[in-house]
Design a protein around this motif. Structure first.
Motif, short mmCIF file in Angstrom:
data_model
loop_
_atom_site.label_atom_id
_atom_site.label_comp_id
_atom_site.label_asym_id
_atom_site.label_seq_id
_atom_site.Cartn_x
_atom_site.Cartn_y
_atom_site.Cartn_z
N SER A 249 -25.36 11.82 19.53
CA SER A 249 -24.20 11.43 19.20
C SER A 249 -24.11 9.82 19.23
CB SER A 249 -23.11 11.72 20.67
OG SER A 249 -21.99 11.11 20.41
N GLU A 251 -21.13 8.22 18.52
CA GLU A 251 -19.77 7.82 18.68
C GLU A 251 -19.57 6.16 19.10
OE1 GLU A 251 -15.64 9.31 20.57
OE2 GLU A 251 -17.43 10.40 20.98
N TYR A 252 -20.62 6.16 20.33
CA TYR A 252 -20.37 4.79 20.75
C TYR A 252 -21.00 3.69 19.92
CZ TYR A 252 -25.38 5.31 21.50
OH TYR A 252 -26.98 5.26 21.36
N ASN A 254 -20.30 3.77 16.70
CA ASN A 254 -19.23 3.61 15.70
C ASN A 254 -18.19 2.87 16.19
OD1 ASN A 254 -20.48 5.55 13.83
ND2 ASN A 254 -19.50 7.31 14.70
N ARG A 255 -17.95 2.92 17.54
CA ARG A 255 -17.09 2.02 17.95
C ARG A 255 -17.46 0.48 18.06
NH1 ARG A 255 -16.25 6.56 21.92
NH2 ARG A 255 -17.64 5.20 23.42
N GLN A 256 -18.66 0.40 18.50
CA GLN A 256 -19.47 -0.92 18.55
C GLN A 256 -19.21 -1.48 16.98
OE1 GLN A 256 -20.57 -2.29 20.84
NE2 GLN A 256 -21.27 -4.28 19.86
N VAL A 258 -17.33 -1.02 14.98
CA VAL A 258 -15.66 -1.30 14.29
C VAL A 258 -15.51 -2.75 15.18
CG1 VAL A 258 -13.22 -0.68 14.75
CG2 VAL A 258 -15.07 1.29 13.99
N TRP A 259 -15.75 -2.75 16.40
CA TRP A 259 -15.47 -3.89 17.05
C TRP A 259 -16.16 -5.27 16.71
CZ3 TRP A 259 -11.23 -4.73 19.67
CH2 TRP A 259 -10.72 -3.85 20.55
N HIS A 260 -17.39 -5.06 15.90
CA HIS A 260 -18.32 -6.12 15.52
C HIS A 260 -17.53 -6.51 14.39
CE1 HIS A 260 -21.67 -8.04 13.39
NE2 HIS A 260 -22.15 -8.49 14.50
#
Length: 425
Positions: A249, A251-252, A254-256, A258-260
């Motif tokens: 997975s 997913e984490y 992808n979030r990282q 996006v925030w970067h």
């Protein structure tokens, strides 16, 4: 057929395929073992027994799955992710506790780790049979005591015993080592009983390290039990289904990402927007709004004062603001009372005095010029009187300048011309 029924049928097909694959591997493994045992019977007496013993030991080490175990890298990554999550939570709790005292984070570090480990164990392994790192790697704990093709969830006593040793055992061992270190660091020196306990503790720690290292070597061979506790309680990390065994997975991640990307966009946009200009605009708007409120509340006749109007005249208000976090009058008076009733210091005294125009307040030359220049011609709010400053000039001090008034006077001089009689004739 509904989607749920189709998914169940597909799962049954996958389970049957997995059972057939396991049976085929078992038959192949049995054939190879029987061939090796038959070949060892032709050897002389000492060698045939040693060969049979070595083959049986190797089969025991390899386990029922041979050299095709679950994803080893995923199991190791799951443990690393769990440790990183624990360190992140520990740092956040330490940052929160610093407002109640900087000593709490150091004095209660063992209790903080114990509480965090207990919470993570309850929310992950006890409730969902997988830690957060294992869930990200698509792995779950199973009971290795049942060799069937379908993995079974661990029993409650297995999870309770695992949590008792992994959470409570670590806490007790850390407190034990801390107590031994305190007893050995006294002025009188450690007593004979403390020396014996310290030696026993060092021996136990070394034995555990050797056993954990040996267990990890076996894990690298067969990939069955990642840690020593997993091997003791027969807990294995396996994938829920064989066709998703290596699906990780992200997913984490992808979030990282996006925030970067959002942070990089803000860092690129803020210099273009001009935060200083917007801040000055907001400050000016707030000042105008406060002036309107004061006029409506019948405070027009009150003297206009800045936020640092209470400072003595020898103190540069800009230097004081840069070097002190307390800017309210009550806090400054309290601090000055504790230090003998003196406001400011030698570092905040005015050097090379310059006078602001039009208010006439004095500041350091460097401070005054830097603030006026940063205002970009829009004016800077004086910290003493609150007036809008646009320029400055050298301060004349107590010297009284002579004012020479030039009077426009006209002197009119009349000249009488003496007429001399002309001689005629």
């Amino acid at each position: 057929m509904t989607s749920i029924g189709f998914a169940n049928a597909r799962q049954r097909v996958v389970d049957r395929q997995k059972a057939r694959d396991a049976a085929l591997r078992s038959r192949n493994h049995t054939r190879s073992s029987d061939y090796a045992l038959r070949a060892s019977n032709h050897l002389p007496y000492p060698f045939n027994s040693w060969t049979r013993t070595g083959i049986q030991a190797w089969d025991t080490i390899k386990g029922r799955e041979g050299t095709g175990p679950a994803f080893r890298v995923g199991q190791v990554d799951a443990e690393l992710l769990d440790e990183e999550l624990l360190e992140l939570l520990r740092g956040r709790v330490g940052e929160a506790l610093k407002y109640f005292g900087s000593h709490l984070r150091d004095e209660w570090s063992c209790e903080i780790l114990f509480g965090l480990r207990a919470i993570l164990f309850k929310l992950s392994i006890w409730d969902h049979d997988a830690s957060y790192g294992a869930a990200l790697q698509n792995l779950r704990y199973t009971d290795a005591r049942h060799p069937g093709p379908i993995p079974r969830a661990p029993s409650r006593w297995q999870k309770a015993s695992y949590g008792l040793l992994s959470v409570g055992g670590r806490y007790i061992w850390e407190k034990w080592e801390t107590w031994l270190a305190d007893q050995e660091g006294t002025y009188e020196g450690p007593t004979p009983s403390i020396r014996v306990l310290s030696q026993i503790s060092s021996l136990a720690s070394a034995t555990h390290s050797v056993a954990a290292f040996s267990s990890f070597l076996l894990f690298l061979i067969n990939g069955r039990y990642r840690t020593l506790l997993d091997r003791i309680f027969r807990l294995r990390l396996t994938s829920p289904s064989n066709h998703l065994s290596r699906l990780v997975s992200f997913e984490y991640l992808n979030r990282q990402l996006v925030w970067h990307a959002f942070t990089e966009f803000l860092l690129f946009l803020l210099p273009l927007v001009g935060i200083t200009r917007w801040r000055r605009w907001l400050t000016k708007a707030w000042r105008k709004a406060k002036a309107v409120v004061k006029q409506n509340s019948e405070e027009e006749d009150m003297e206009q004062k800045g936020e640092l109007a209470f400072l003595p005249e020898r103190t540069c208000a800009i230097c004081y603001q840069d070097q002190n976090s307390t800017t309210s009058e009550g806090e400054v008076i309290a601090v000055s009372g504790a230090s003998g009733g003196v406001m400011g210091s030698a570092q905040t005294d005015i050097t090379n005095s310059y006078e602001m125009l039009p208010c006439g307040c004095t500041y350091c030359f460097v401070c005054a010029v830097s603030r006026i220049e940063a205002a970009d011609g829009e004016g800077w709010t004086c910290l003493r009187c609150g007036a809008l400053v646009t320029e400055c000039k050298p301060w004349a001090g107590d010297v009284v300048e002579d004012v020479t008034v030039q009077k426009n006077e006209k002197n009119v001089n009349f000249t009488e011309e003496e007429k001399q009689p002309s001689d005629k004739g």
